[in-house]
Design a protein around this motif. Structure first.
Motif, PDB file in Angstrom:
ATOM      1  N   ALA A  61       0.646  -1.330   0.004  1.00  0.00           N
ATOM      2  CA  ALA A  61       0.130   0.095  -0.065  1.00  0.00           C
ATOM      3  C   ALA A  61       0.865   1.399  -0.009  1.00  0.00           C
ATOM      4  CB  ALA A  61      -0.874  -0.244   1.080  1.00  0.00           C
ATOM      5  N   GLU A  62       0.307   2.274  -0.844  1.00  0.00           N
ATOM      6  CA  GLU A  62       0.888   3.553  -0.803  1.00  0.00           C
ATOM      7  C   GLU A  62       0.329   4.755   0.035  1.00  0.00           C
ATOM      8  OE1 GLU A  62       1.605   4.996  -4.739  1.00  0.00           O
ATOM      9  OE2 GLU A  62       2.602   3.164  -5.328  1.00  0.00           O
ATOM     10  N   VAL A  63       1.179   5.289   0.953  1.00  0.00           N
ATOM     11  CA  VAL A  63       0.330   6.181   1.891  1.00  0.00           C
ATOM     12  C   VAL A  63       0.901   7.541   1.523  1.00  0.00           C
ATOM     13  CG1 VAL A  63      -0.111   6.685   4.573  1.00  0.00           C
ATOM     14  CG2 VAL A  63       0.089   4.392   3.508  1.00  0.00           C
ATOM     15  N   SER A  64       0.106   8.619   1.424  1.00  0.00           N
ATOM     16  CA  SER A  64       0.634   9.927   1.297  1.00  0.00           C
ATOM     17  C   SER A  64      -0.196  10.846   1.968  1.00  0.00           C
ATOM     18  CB  SER A  64       0.282  10.238  -0.497  1.00  0.00           C
ATOM     19  OG  SER A  64      -1.065  10.145  -0.614  1.00  0.00           O
ATOM     20  N   GLY A  65       0.134  12.168   2.030  1.00  0.00           N
ATOM     21  CA  GLY A  65      -0.393  13.114   2.744  1.00  0.00           C
ATOM     22  C   GLY A  65      -0.329  13.034   4.393  1.00  0.00           C
ATOM     23  N   ILE A  66       0.929  12.405   4.839  1.00  0.00           N
ATOM     24  CA  ILE A  66       1.093  12.199   5.963  1.00  0.00           C
ATOM     25  C   ILE A  66       1.867  13.192   6.804  1.00  0.00           C
ATOM     26  CG2 ILE A  66       1.198   9.679   5.526  1.00  0.00           C
ATOM     27  CD1 ILE A  66       4.160   9.660   5.932  1.00  0.00           C
ATOM     28  N   ALA A  67       2.309  14.460   6.021  1.00  0.00           N
ATOM     29  CA  ALA A  67       3.164  15.212   6.883  1.00  0.00           C
ATOM     30  C   ALA A  67       2.361  16.392   7.577  1.00  0.00           C
ATOM     31  CB  ALA A  67       3.962  16.254   5.723  1.00  0.00           C
ATOM     32  N   ALA A  68       1.133  16.312   7.396  1.00  0.00           N
ATOM     33  CA  ALA A  68       0.247  17.303   8.135  1.00  0.00           C
ATOM     34  C   ALA A  68      -1.136  16.572   8.191  1.00  0.00           C
ATOM     35  CB  ALA A  68       0.375  18.687   7.317  1.00  0.00           C
ATOM     36  N   GLY A  69      -2.085  17.260   8.954  1.00  0.00           N
ATOM     37  CA  GLY A  69      -3.533  17.051   8.921  1.00  0.00           C
ATOM     38  C   GLY A  69      -3.973  16.026   9.842  1.00  0.00           C
ATOM     39  N   LEU A  70      -5.243  15.657   9.462  1.00  0.00           N
ATOM     40  CA  LEU A  70      -5.679  14.551  10.552  1.00  0.00           C
ATOM     41  C   LEU A  70      -6.125  13.346   9.677  1.00  0.00           C
ATOM     42  CD1 LEU A  70      -7.830  16.893  12.492  1.00  0.00           C
ATOM     43  CD2 LEU A  70      -5.879  16.139  12.703  1.00  0.00           C
TER      44      LEU A  70
END
Length: 479
Positions: free
Chosen positions: A397-406
């Motif tokens: 699985a590829e996970v992105s958008g992890i640098a910020a947010g909820l």
């Protein structure tokens, strides 16, 4: 004096006696009002149906052990209100205009009822709400608040709160924050509606929205008579050529952490967006929905700080404290201030003064900064737990958008598709998830070659439950 029951002489009289007996036992000074309220509720609830003939005032007074005058007054008051009807020599009847009330109030709050695991994004951990600090601020405010501040507030908000917000936004988000141009609102939803009305008043009937993006924008702008135009994204944010070709003069964007993809708008794209706004005499509407939560470095500053004359900036406490507080802020260009403030005045005459004063004190004493640090630590831990669980349970699985947010974007290997089948399995297992396709404004088909892309919220899920939820998801996905 407690009433002594006698034979009421009929079904309606007996029903009235049973329903009104508690009111007849009320203290003397409140007995009349209690009797009226009990009789009114009996009619509203349908226990005394339309067309029911009531006992005479003399008989009911004797049944209840009260004075005839109390019953006569109650009959007269409810007849004037339309609950009862009467005629000379014809007695007193339940009127036909009353409809039985619903037996209970429904709760339409958006939730995932009965889910064994809930990864729907958009909700913070409400258990982190600082109850003790908030209660202390409330007590202090109630003790010190001048009486005059309980009157209708400035529609922009209490000066004390706007001053505190200006300091916070300048310090944490790099906003050019003039307290005179800050409007305290009931969350970003009201800010969006206010901007929609302002756009409409200026003759703008369309507004560009990020696609994918927040599903609420379409309805909120439509309520102001403005149509949302979907605009595609590229790796740097809103794609410029479709924006220029759309003909819009206003665009909504989430530049710090695009919702839902997690793209951070590049410095180049920020400059290009502002150049576009100046060239069309337009405006960029910046939704800073989770700008305080960055985990790899300091949060990216707000776009508004680069050109406060062409950017309207909005945010709220919905992710940092609780959405139920309905507290947010809108900072508008100087040339837009008067019309936005006047629309806020006609909409609700201003935000509740007590809530504003409490939040102002919360800001002034540093409680809000402490809350943000507390949430950031908790949410980083939960993000790490989710990434680790996905890596263990969904190899490849590829996970992105992890640098910020909820939330994160998880792209699952093709063997878990197609998307429709995957979502059906999740629903059957009691796992609440949202696909990225759910946030598309323009119609889209399934992912390429059966690809499954999920928007997984983690802020409201403790680490142990994150791991268990992903385990349930993996078990359901493999059938």
């Amino acid at each position: 004096m407690r009433p002594t029951r006698r034979n009421p002489g009929g079904g309606a009289a007996s029903a009235a006696w049973e329903l009104l007996l508690p009111a007849a036992s009320a203290p003397a000074r409140t007995r009349g009002r209690s009797l009226q309220a009990a009789l009114r509720e009996a009619v509203r609830s349908g226990r005394l149906a339309p067309g029911t003939r009531l006992p005479s005032s003399r008989d009911l007074a004797a049944d209840l052990g009260v004075s005839r005058g109390l019953v006569t007054e109650a009959y007269g008051q409810l007849t004037a209100e339309g609950y009862l009807r009467s005629g000379r020599g014809a007695g007193t009847w339940v009127g036909a205009a009353v409809r039985a009330a619903r037996p209970r109030a429904r709760d339409l709050a958006p939730r995932s009822p009965g889910a064994r695991a809930d990864f729907v994004p958009g909700t913070p951990d409400l258990a982190l709400f600082p109850r003790a600090a908030w209660a202390a601020a409330q007590r202090a405010v109630l003790a010190e608040l001048p009486h005059r501040d309980l009157g209708y507030p400035d529609p922009r908000g209490l000066p004390r709160l706007r001053t505190a917000l200006a300091e916070l936004l300048a310090r944490r988000r790099g906003v050019v924050a003039d307290p005179e141009r800050i409007v305290v609102v009931s969350g970003v939803a009201q800010a969006t509606a206010l901007l929609g009305f302002a756009l409409h008043a200026r003759g703008m009937r369309t507004v560009g929205v990020e696609d994918p993006g927040s599903p609420q924008h379409d309805a909120l702008y439509a309520s102001a008579g403005v149509s949302a135009v979907p605009l595609p994204l590229d790796d740097e944010g809103v794609a410029l050529e479709p924006l220029r070709a759309s003909g819009v003069r206003a665009v909504v964007t989430t530049p710090a952490h695009q919702f839902p993809t997690g793209i951070a708008c590049s410095a180049r794209r920020r400059a290009e967006l502002l150049d576009w706004a100046r060239s069309v005499d337009g405006i960029v509407l910046e939704d800073d929905y989770d700008g305080d939560f960055r985990y790899d470095r300091a949060p990216v500053g707000a776009l508004q700080g680069l050109d406060p004359d062409h950017v309207a900036y909005t945010g709220s406490v919905s992710k940092s404290l609780a959405p139920g507080l309905r507290l947010g802020w809108l900072l508008v260009p100087e040339s837009w201030t008067e019309e936005v403030v006047e629309r806020k005045r006609t909409m609700d005459l201003g935000h509740p003064a007590l809530d504003q004063a409490v939040f102002a004190r919360f800001l002034e004493r540093g409680d809000y900064d402490r809350q943000l640090r507390r949430c950031q630590r908790a949410y980083r831990e939960r993000r790490d737990a989710l990434v680790a669980a996905l890596d263990a349970r969904f190899p490849g699985a590829e996970v992105s958008g992890i640098a910020a947010g909820l939330h994160v974007i998880a792209t699952l290997p093709r063997r878990y598709g197609p998307e429709a089948r995957f979502l059906t399995r999740m629903a059957g297992a009691g796992v609440a998830v949202r696909p990225l396709s759910a946030y598309a404004h323009a119609p889209t088909g399934p992912g390429a070659a059966g690809e499954v892309r999920l928007v997984l919220g983690y802020a409201h899920v403790p680490p142990a439950r994150v791991a268990e939820g992903v385990r349930l998801m993996a078990h359901a996905a493999t059938g």
